[in-house]
Motif scaffolding. Structure first.
Motif, short mmCIF file in Angstrom:
data_model
loop_
_atom_site.label_atom_id
_atom_site.label_comp_id
_atom_site.label_asym_id
_atom_site.label_seq_id
_atom_site.Cartn_x
_atom_site.Cartn_y
_atom_site.Cartn_z
N TRP A 163 24.41 -105.66 31.86
CA TRP A 163 24.01 -106.22 30.57
C TRP A 163 25.14 -106.90 29.83
O TRP A 163 25.24 -106.81 28.63
CB TRP A 163 23.43 -105.09 29.70
N GLN A 245 19.74 -111.41 25.90
CA GLN A 245 19.64 -110.14 25.16
C GLN A 245 18.56 -110.20 24.09
O GLN A 245 18.08 -109.16 23.64
CB GLN A 245 21.01 -109.75 24.60
N HIS A 252 15.12 -113.54 30.97
CA HIS A 252 14.90 -112.12 31.16
C HIS A 252 14.31 -111.84 32.54
O HIS A 252 14.69 -110.88 33.22
CB HIS A 252 13.97 -111.57 30.07
N TRP A 255 17.03 -112.44 35.11
CA TRP A 255 17.94 -111.30 35.08
C TRP A 255 17.37 -110.10 35.84
O TRP A 255 18.08 -109.41 36.56
CB TRP A 255 18.23 -110.92 33.62
N SER A 284 21.41 -102.06 30.11
CA SER A 284 20.29 -102.74 29.47
C SER A 284 19.27 -101.74 28.92
O SER A 284 18.57 -102.03 27.96
CB SER A 284 19.59 -103.65 30.47
N ASP A 287 19.73 -101.01 25.32
CA ASP A 287 19.85 -102.15 24.42
C ASP A 287 18.97 -102.01 23.18
O ASP A 287 19.41 -102.28 22.06
CB ASP A 287 19.50 -103.43 25.17
#
Length: 599
Positions: A163, A245, A252, A255, A284, A287
């Motif tokens: 992340w 993020q 996303h 990722w 992550s 997060d």
RNA sequence: GCGCCCUUAGCUCAACUGGAUAGAGCACCUGCCUUCUAAGCAGGCGGUUGCAGGUUCGAGUCCUGCAGGGCGCGCCA
């Protein structure tokens, strides 16, 4: 069930108490002078200091009480006041039979089970694992197994680095190289409606064939270098990271593809090394916890504005140095390394509620963890002292500097395993071992030898000291090495097979020969090795025990014929060999090392 | 500059609340395979525990100083 040392300690403690002295003085240890005794107690010397009496006189009183103990064949006072004890063959035989019948091979359990979380390995997306990760993986795995074996409820977490800024770098690099991905990103990022699971499936399938782990491994170093050199490139990566993020749909999804292909490959590599995690939580995963956590920290009045950033001051009275504060929110408004770590502490409290957390990470990060831990204690996310950094030294090359390849790069974990495996194959062929094995079994054996060589080379050293990684030395496979231990285990297995073929059974153990005595004394010392390893979070105690046990067995094997002995003696010796094998394999398993059936 | 860690046999490493003669492996030397796997076993060689003080009946271990080496010290992780 207790080992001889503990049993004798109780007796000697009682003898001290009977003499009006503190019972703690009765502590018994294995003798420093095996030629004179099996066990010794130095308590009389310690007592002499406070009681202002002649230590030999004190020892005489204690010895008189002990003389009647049926377990001891001799109790003597030596030197300045050492109490030397020789255990009788009968007592040793009893203890041997006890261990033979014990599923735990003579090991005790913790008095009260604790919930323990071990945080180790710490692999990253895309960034290939290097030798630095090797130590954390090996030591962490061993600590996890040792704690679990002692009876704690233990969870191992890989703490996946998935992340950070490196993700932004990668997203950019992949888009630059691959027009398809760039187009896909533009399409998905522009979406106003949620992506359906069907669309997601299609997108993943498309990425699967276009972006491989090899691509990531190749692109990351280039991107990292470019990010260092070029401001614009770096800024774009930062922006992409922020967009990821904030969960921009395309990034996303991309990722998640990165994380998945990396994780699959990493799990395979770790598994080959005998390293398996219960949890594979990523940075992550916490997060979403960060924003509410920051608010809560603020509400608690712990956050302080400083130079545009928001920090927690963790300095304490009596600190010898100025510990930096924990940087919770950077001046750019983003979460930092320590923020994620703090959120992870919080996450673990709510999900697992550990009594104790062990962070198996490079010693160089000691200050960082001290800061994070203090912040966590201040925030009430963990009980004072329940977070512990288990630091280890660096692995150096034969030049004494951090290990590098000949080309000067960092050696990848995979390459290292493969190099060792090649050596193992060569050595097996040279020694004409395993010639009768089929190719698959031969490869499996070579792999086990390689893993044993790598792991034992690391685990025989105290974790705190840096050590020199010398592949030639480790793969010489002679002396104090993993392969030596496997070899001893395999010899017993071969012996047991032969015994079974001849219909020979094990029987009660009767100790007589000096080599048998030494072997049983070592079997008895297993519990102490485990206790030391547990209390000091130091697997090398177990490694040392395994080596000494293998050595003692090898002497016994050379000195005492087994299958050709008279039936009663044969059954006893066979039982001793069988018990040794089981304890040796148990100790090896705690180190994450498996022995083959033949080699 | 401040702080943490390290310095033990030629090399790589151990040494349990401060205890007897500081132990292993490698390397080197000598023996041992017609007998259960010789990746083995038995034996030998090898030390002023970096240096100098101190505490103690006793220090590799505790304290002080010095030398040498490694590492860390706010917007990387």
């Amino acid at each position: 069930m207790s080992d001889l040392k503990r049993g004798l300690s109780e007796a000697v403690a009682a003898a001290f108490a009977a003499a009006g002295l503190p019972a703690e003085l009765g502590r018994v240890t294995p003798s420093d002078r095996p030629d004179l005794a099996d066990f010794q107690c130095n308590g009389a010397l310690a007592a002499a200091k406070t009681a202002r009496r002649d230590p030999r006189e004190i020892a005489a009183g204690v010895t008189a009480t002990l003389a009647a103990d049926p377990r001891l064949s001799a109790v003597e006072i030596a030197g300045l006041g050492f109490i030397n004890m020789r255990v009788s063959d009968t007592a040793l035989s009893e203890r041997a039979n006890e261990i033979a019948a014990d599923p735990r091979l003579g090991a005790s359990s913790v008095a009260a089970m604790r919930r323990i979380l071990v945080d180790y390995a710490g692999p990253n997306v895309a960034k290939p694992m290097h030798v630095g990760h090797l130590r954390s993986s090996i030591i962490g795995e061993a600590i996890k197994r040792i704690y679990r074996f002692r009876g704690d409820m233990v969870v191992g977490d890989a703490h996946f680095g998935d992340w950070g800024y490196q993700m932004g770098l990668l997203i950019g690099a992949v888009m630059d190289e691959n027009p398809f991905v760039k187009a896909l990103m533009e399409q998905l990022n522009g979406r106003t409606t949620p992506i359906t699971s069907e669309e997601e499936k299609t997108a993943f399938a498309a990425l699967e064939s276009r972006v491989s782990l090899d691509d990531l491994d190749r692109l990351y170093p280039e991107a990292a270098a470019k990010g260092k050199a070029e401001i614009e490139y770096r800024e774009r990566a930062r922006k992409l990271t922020a967009e990821l993020q904030s969960k921009m749909p395309g990034y996303h999804l991309l990722w998640r593809h990165f994380a998945r292909v990396t994780k699959v490959a990493l799990e395979r590599d770790f598994h080959a090394l005998g390293v398996d995690f219960d949890l594979w939580k990523g940075e992550s995963d916490v997060d979403d916890l960060i924003a509410p956590m920051v608010k809560e920290l603020d509400d608690k009045g712990l956050l302080v504005d400083d130079q545009g950033a928001r920090i927690i001051r963790v300095a304490r009275q009596g600190d010898k140095r100025d510990l930096p504060p924990l940087l919770v929110v950077s001046s750019e408004g983003s979460a930092m390394y320590g923020t994620t770590d703090l959120a992870t502490v919080l996450d673990r409290k709510t999900s697992f509620d550990p009594d104790h957390v062990l962070y198996v990470v490079d010693q160089r990060q000691a200050d960082h963890f001290e800061v994070v831990f203090r912040a966590a204690y201040l925030a009430g996310y963990a009980a004072e002292g329940s977070l512990e950094h288990i630091g280890f030294g660096t692995m150096n090359g034969i030049d004494g500097k951090p290990f590098k390849t000949r080309e000067g790069g960092v050696l990848k974990l995979n390459d290292m395993i493969e190099m060792t495996r090649t050596k193992a194959r060569e050595r097996l062929r040279e020694a004409d071992l395993g010639a009768e094995l089929d190719p698959d079994t031969f490869d499996d054996t070579a792999h086990k030898v390689a893993v044993a060589a790598l792991k034992f080379a690391d685990l025989q050293n105290f974790r705190g000291t840096s050590y020199v990684f010398d592949l030639d030395r480790f793969s010489s496979f002679e002396g104090k090495t993993g392969p030596y231990l496997l070899y001893q285990a395999v010899r017993v297995k071969s012996l047991l097979r032969k015994a079974q073929g001849e219909g020979v059974k094990t029987g009660p153990i009767t100790v007589a020969d000096p080599a048998e005595r030494d072997l049983v004394l070592l079997l008895d010392a297993f519990d102490q090795a485990l206790t030391d390893a547990y209390e000091k979070r130091a697997p090398h105690f177990v490694a040392e025990h395994a080596f000494k046990l293998a050595q003692a067995f090898s002497r016994f094997y050379a000195a005492c014929p087994i299958l050709s002995a008279e039936p009663v003696l044969r059954a006893s010796r066979l039982a001793l060999a069988d018990t040794t094998l089981r304890q040796l394999e148990q100790a090896l398993d705690l180190l994450g090392i498996a022995a083959p059936e033949r080699m």
